[in-house]
Write a protein that holds these residues in place. Structure first.
Motif, PDB file in Angstrom:
ATOM      1  N   ALA A 117      55.980  33.667  21.998  1.00  0.00           N
ATOM      2  CA  ALA A 117      57.090  33.321  22.890  1.00  0.00           C
ATOM      3  C   ALA A 117      57.602  34.557  23.615  1.00  0.00           C
ATOM      4  CB  ALA A 117      58.217  32.667  22.091  1.00  0.00           C
ATOM      5  N   ALA A 118      57.696  35.665  22.890  1.00  0.00           N
ATOM      6  CA  ALA A 118      58.203  36.901  23.488  1.00  0.00           C
ATOM      7  C   ALA A 118      57.288  37.395  24.601  1.00  0.00           C
ATOM      8  CB  ALA A 118      58.353  37.976  22.417  1.00  0.00           C
ATOM      9  N   GLN A 119      55.985  37.307  24.393  1.00  0.00           N
ATOM     10  CA  GLN A 119      55.086  37.794  25.429  1.00  0.00           C
ATOM     11  C   GLN A 119      55.155  36.918  26.679  1.00  0.00           C
ATOM     12  OE1 GLN A 119      53.945  40.625  25.424  1.00  0.00           O
ATOM     13  NE2 GLN A 119      52.610  40.618  27.199  1.00  0.00           N
ATOM     14  N   ASN A 120      55.344  35.619  26.496  1.00  0.00           N
ATOM     15  CA  ASN A 120      55.587  34.755  27.660  1.00  0.00           C
ATOM     16  C   ASN A 120      56.846  35.200  28.401  1.00  0.00           C
ATOM     17  OD1 ASN A 120      53.369  33.041  27.386  1.00  0.00           O
ATOM     18  ND2 ASN A 120      54.617  31.185  27.569  1.00  0.00           N
ATOM     19  N   ALA A 121      57.889  35.521  27.629  1.00  0.00           N
ATOM     20  CA  ALA A 121      59.147  35.965  28.234  1.00  0.00           C
ATOM     21  C   ALA A 121      58.946  37.273  28.993  1.00  0.00           C
ATOM     22  CB  ALA A 121      60.215  36.140  27.151  1.00  0.00           C
ATOM     23  N   ALA A 122      58.150  38.160  28.432  1.00  0.00           N
ATOM     24  CA  ALA A 122      57.884  39.440  29.088  1.00  0.00           C
ATOM     25  C   ALA A 122      57.174  39.242  30.426  1.00  0.00           C
ATOM     26  CB  ALA A 122      57.043  40.332  28.169  1.00  0.00           C
ATOM     27  N   ILE A 123      56.154  38.415  30.414  1.00  0.00           N
ATOM     28  CA  ILE A 123      55.399  38.166  31.649  1.00  0.00           C
ATOM     29  C   ILE A 123      56.272  37.460  32.685  1.00  0.00           C
ATOM     30  CG2 ILE A 123      53.430  36.924  32.638  1.00  0.00           C
ATOM     31  CD1 ILE A 123      52.032  37.386  29.905  1.00  0.00           C
ATOM     32  N   ALA A 124      57.081  36.504  32.226  1.00  0.00           N
ATOM     33  CA  ALA A 124      57.986  35.811  33.144  1.00  0.00           C
ATOM     34  C   ALA A 124      58.954  36.803  33.779  1.00  0.00           C
ATOM     35  CB  ALA A 124      58.749  34.717  32.400  1.00  0.00           C
ATOM     36  N   SER A 125      59.499  37.705  32.981  1.00  0.00           N
ATOM     37  CA  SER A 125      60.444  38.711  33.495  1.00  0.00           C
ATOM     38  C   SER A 125      59.791  39.560  34.575  1.00  0.00           C
ATOM     39  CB  SER A 125      60.933  39.601  32.356  1.00  0.00           C
ATOM     40  OG  SER A 125      61.614  38.858  31.375  1.00  0.00           O
ATOM     41  N   GLU A 126      58.600  40.044  34.287  1.00  0.00           N
ATOM     42  CA  GLU A 126      57.916  40.919  35.241  1.00  0.00           C
ATOM     43  C   GLU A 126      57.488  40.161  36.496  1.00  0.00           C
ATOM     44  OE1 GLU A 126      56.147  44.206  32.106  1.00  0.00           O
ATOM     45  OE2 GLU A 126      54.947  42.429  32.557  1.00  0.00           O
ATOM     46  N   SER A 127      57.216  38.871  36.347  1.00  0.00           N
ATOM     47  CA  SER A 127      56.770  38.082  37.501  1.00  0.00           C
ATOM     48  C   SER A 127      57.873  37.868  38.526  1.00  0.00           C
ATOM     49  CB  SER A 127      56.230  36.725  37.028  1.00  0.00           C
ATOM     50  OG  SER A 127      57.282  35.848  36.667  1.00  0.00           O
ATOM     51  N   ILE A 128      59.138  38.021  38.102  1.00  0.00           N
ATOM     52  CA  ILE A 128      60.253  37.863  39.051  1.00  0.00           C
ATOM     53  C   ILE A 128      60.870  39.216  39.403  1.00  0.00           C
ATOM     54  CG2 ILE A 128      60.763  35.470  38.450  1.00  0.00           C
ATOM     55  CD1 ILE A 128      62.992  36.411  36.634  1.00  0.00           C
ATOM     56  N   GLY A 129      60.094  40.279  39.213  1.00  0.00           N
ATOM     57  CA  GLY A 129      60.512  41.595  39.667  1.00  0.00           C
ATOM     58  C   GLY A 129      61.365  42.386  38.701  1.00  0.00           C
ATOM     59  N   LEU A 130      61.491  41.913  37.471  1.00  0.00           N
ATOM     60  CA  LEU A 130      62.284  42.623  36.477  1.00  0.00           C
ATOM     61  C   LEU A 130      61.377  43.511  35.622  1.00  0.00           C
ATOM     62  CD1 LEU A 130      64.501  39.613  35.338  1.00  0.00           C
ATOM     63  CD2 LEU A 130      65.125  41.428  36.958  1.00  0.00           C
ATOM     64  N   GLY A 131      61.987  44.422  34.895  1.00  0.00           N
ATOM     65  CA  GLY A 131      61.261  45.241  33.942  1.00  0.00           C
ATOM     66  C   GLY A 131      61.727  44.925  32.541  1.00  0.00           C
ATOM     67  N   MET A 132      60.944  45.327  31.551  1.00  0.00           N
ATOM     68  CA  MET A 132      61.318  45.027  30.168  1.00  0.00           C
ATOM     69  C   MET A 132      60.756  46.080  29.225  1.00  0.00           C
ATOM     70  SD  MET A 132      58.189  44.140  28.863  1.00  0.00           S
ATOM     71  CE  MET A 132      58.745  43.570  27.254  1.00  0.00           C
ATOM     72  N   CYS A 133      61.338  46.107  28.028  1.00  0.00           N
ATOM     73  CA  CYS A 133      60.859  47.008  26.993  1.00  0.00           C
ATOM     74  C   CYS A 133      61.118  46.360  25.636  1.00  0.00           C
ATOM     75  CB  CYS A 133      61.584  48.354  27.073  1.00  0.00           C
ATOM     76  SG  CYS A 133      60.988  49.573  25.868  1.00  0.00           S
ATOM     77  N   TYR A 134      60.082  46.288  24.814  1.00  0.00           N
ATOM     78  CA  TYR A 134      60.250  45.783  23.449  1.00  0.00           C
ATOM     79  C   TYR A 134      60.994  46.816  22.609  1.00  0.00           C
ATOM     80  CZ  TYR A 134      57.044  41.804  23.988  1.00  0.00           C
ATOM     81  OH  TYR A 134      56.456  40.625  24.353  1.00  0.00           O
ATOM     82  N   ILE A 135      61.807  46.343  21.668  1.00  0.00           N
ATOM     83  CA  ILE A 135      62.597  47.230  20.822  1.00  0.00           C
ATOM     84  C   ILE A 135      62.332  46.895  19.354  1.00  0.00           C
ATOM     85  CG2 ILE A 135      64.897  48.117  20.293  1.00  0.00           C
ATOM     86  CD1 ILE A 135      64.079  48.621  23.175  1.00  0.00           C
ATOM     87  N   GLY A 136      61.366  47.589  18.765  1.00  0.00           N
ATOM     88  CA  GLY A 136      61.106  47.411  17.344  1.00  0.00           C
ATOM     89  C   GLY A 136      62.125  48.121  16.476  1.00  0.00           C
ATOM     90  N   GLY A 137      62.911  49.012  17.092  1.00  0.00           N
ATOM     91  CA  GLY A 137      63.906  49.775  16.354  1.00  0.00           C
ATOM     92  C   GLY A 137      64.972  48.926  15.688  1.00  0.00           C
ATOM     93  N   LEU A 138      65.082  47.648  16.072  1.00  0.00           N
ATOM     94  CA  LEU A 138      66.038  46.770  15.392  1.00  0.00           C
ATOM     95  C   LEU A 138      65.758  46.702  13.894  1.00  0.00           C
ATOM     96  CD1 LEU A 138      66.508  43.607  17.672  1.00  0.00           C
ATOM     97  CD2 LEU A 138      67.937  45.635  17.521  1.00  0.00           C
ATOM     98  N   ARG A 139      64.507  46.932  13.523  1.00  0.00           N
ATOM     99  CA  ARG A 139      64.144  46.843  12.106  1.00  0.00           C
ATOM    100  C   ARG A 139      64.523  48.104  11.327  1.00  0.00           C
ATOM    101  NH1 ARG A 139      59.697  45.099  14.799  1.00  0.00           N
ATOM    102  NH2 ARG A 139      58.392  46.845  14.092  1.00  0.00           N
ATOM    103  N   ASN A 140      65.023  49.140  12.032  1.00  0.00           N
ATOM    104  CA  ASN A 140      65.495  50.329  11.320  1.00  0.00           C
ATOM    105  C   ASN A 140      66.603  49.970  10.340  1.00  0.00           C
ATOM    106  OD1 ASN A 140      63.746  51.855  12.851  1.00  0.00           O
ATOM    107  ND2 ASN A 140      65.319  52.702  14.188  1.00  0.00           N
TER     108      ASN A 140
END
Length: 249
Positions: A117-140
């Motif tokens: 689901a997240a990767q779909n969201a990432a591609i959708a974001s980029e397809s409308i001109g937005l940028g994104m970054c995954y944050i694994g640091g939440l698991r710290n």
């Protein structure tokens, strides 16, 4: 090459965003795109929590290791493995499902569902001109993140996604050559061949960092990975996940 593939191949992590919130329409488009990802047996074992509150973003940034782009973005999404609603469904049907959802298999299903689901969201974001970054640091500080977001048992915060209007373009990190990732029929048994590919890839990565930093950084991929993996990290996660009801069998 079609536009979808061009969008995918143009991916890069964006860590600097303009001070511009996503519209409600953009957020819903991204979430709806995420929902259309494949899901194992229609289980839909994930939830997405959208964070707009500045204080909550600031706290998540702190818990993630003081990453500023967790706080400063157009919208912040937290993707969770979620089998909690399934316990409610089971109560509605007067059925005990805990022996099933507490297995390692169902935990993997929930993690995979959320990741797709997240990767779909990432591609959708980029397809409308937005940028994104995954944050694994939440698991710290995964337990504190869970408390902050009021997550019940059978819900695990896996990672975040910062999305917004890019404020600066970033270079694209070279990936492995296709032949180093895609194997036909079976996994290769020739370690020397794999090592040879890694030597070649090391040269590519060293040149990439050297170009970006005017020669100040030249470390290779194998150096990075060995350095990162030489010390176990986030070892508290196993106990946390089991405490949430997962991985019992």
């Amino acid at each position: 090459m079609n536009q979808t593939i061009e969008t995918i191949l143009n991916h890069r992590s964006i860590r600097n965003f303009k001070d511009q919130a996503l519209t409600e329409e953009q957020v819903i488009q991204i979430v709806e795109a995420a929902q259309m990802a494949s899901t194992s047996s229609y289980i839909q074992a994930y939830s997405i929590i959208g964070i707009e509150n500045k204080e909550t973003k600031a706290k998540l940034a702190e818990l993630s290791g003081n990453q500023p782009y967790v706080e400063k973005n157009g919208h912040f999404f937290v993707f969770c493995a979620d089998l909690y609603r399934h316990t409610i469904a089971a109560d509605m049907e007067k059925t005990d499902i805990k022996p099933a959802i507490e297995t390692t298999e169902k935990f993997m299903v929930a993690v995979i569902d959320a990741s797709l689901a997240a990767q779909n969201a990432a591609i959708a974001s980029e397809s409308i001109g937005l940028g994104m970054c995954y944050i694994g640091g939440l698991r710290n500080e995964i337990e504190k993140v869970s408390e902050l977001l009021q997550l019940p048992n059978y819900v695990i915060p896996l990672f975040g996604m910062a999305v917004g209007v890019p404020d600066a373009e970033t270079d694209q990190k070279p990936r492995f050559p296709v032949e180093s990732i895609y194997y036909k029929e079976s996994y290769p048994t020739d370690r020397q061949a794999i090592m040879k590919d890694l030597v070649t890839y090391n040269q590519t990565i060293s040149a990439y960092y050297s170009d970006r930093t005017n020669g100040e950084r030249k470390d290779s991929w194998t150096e990075q990975m060995t350095r990162m993996l030489s010390t176990p990290r986030r070892t508290q996660i196993k106990d946390f996940v089991q405490g949430k009801g997962f991985l019992k069998s």
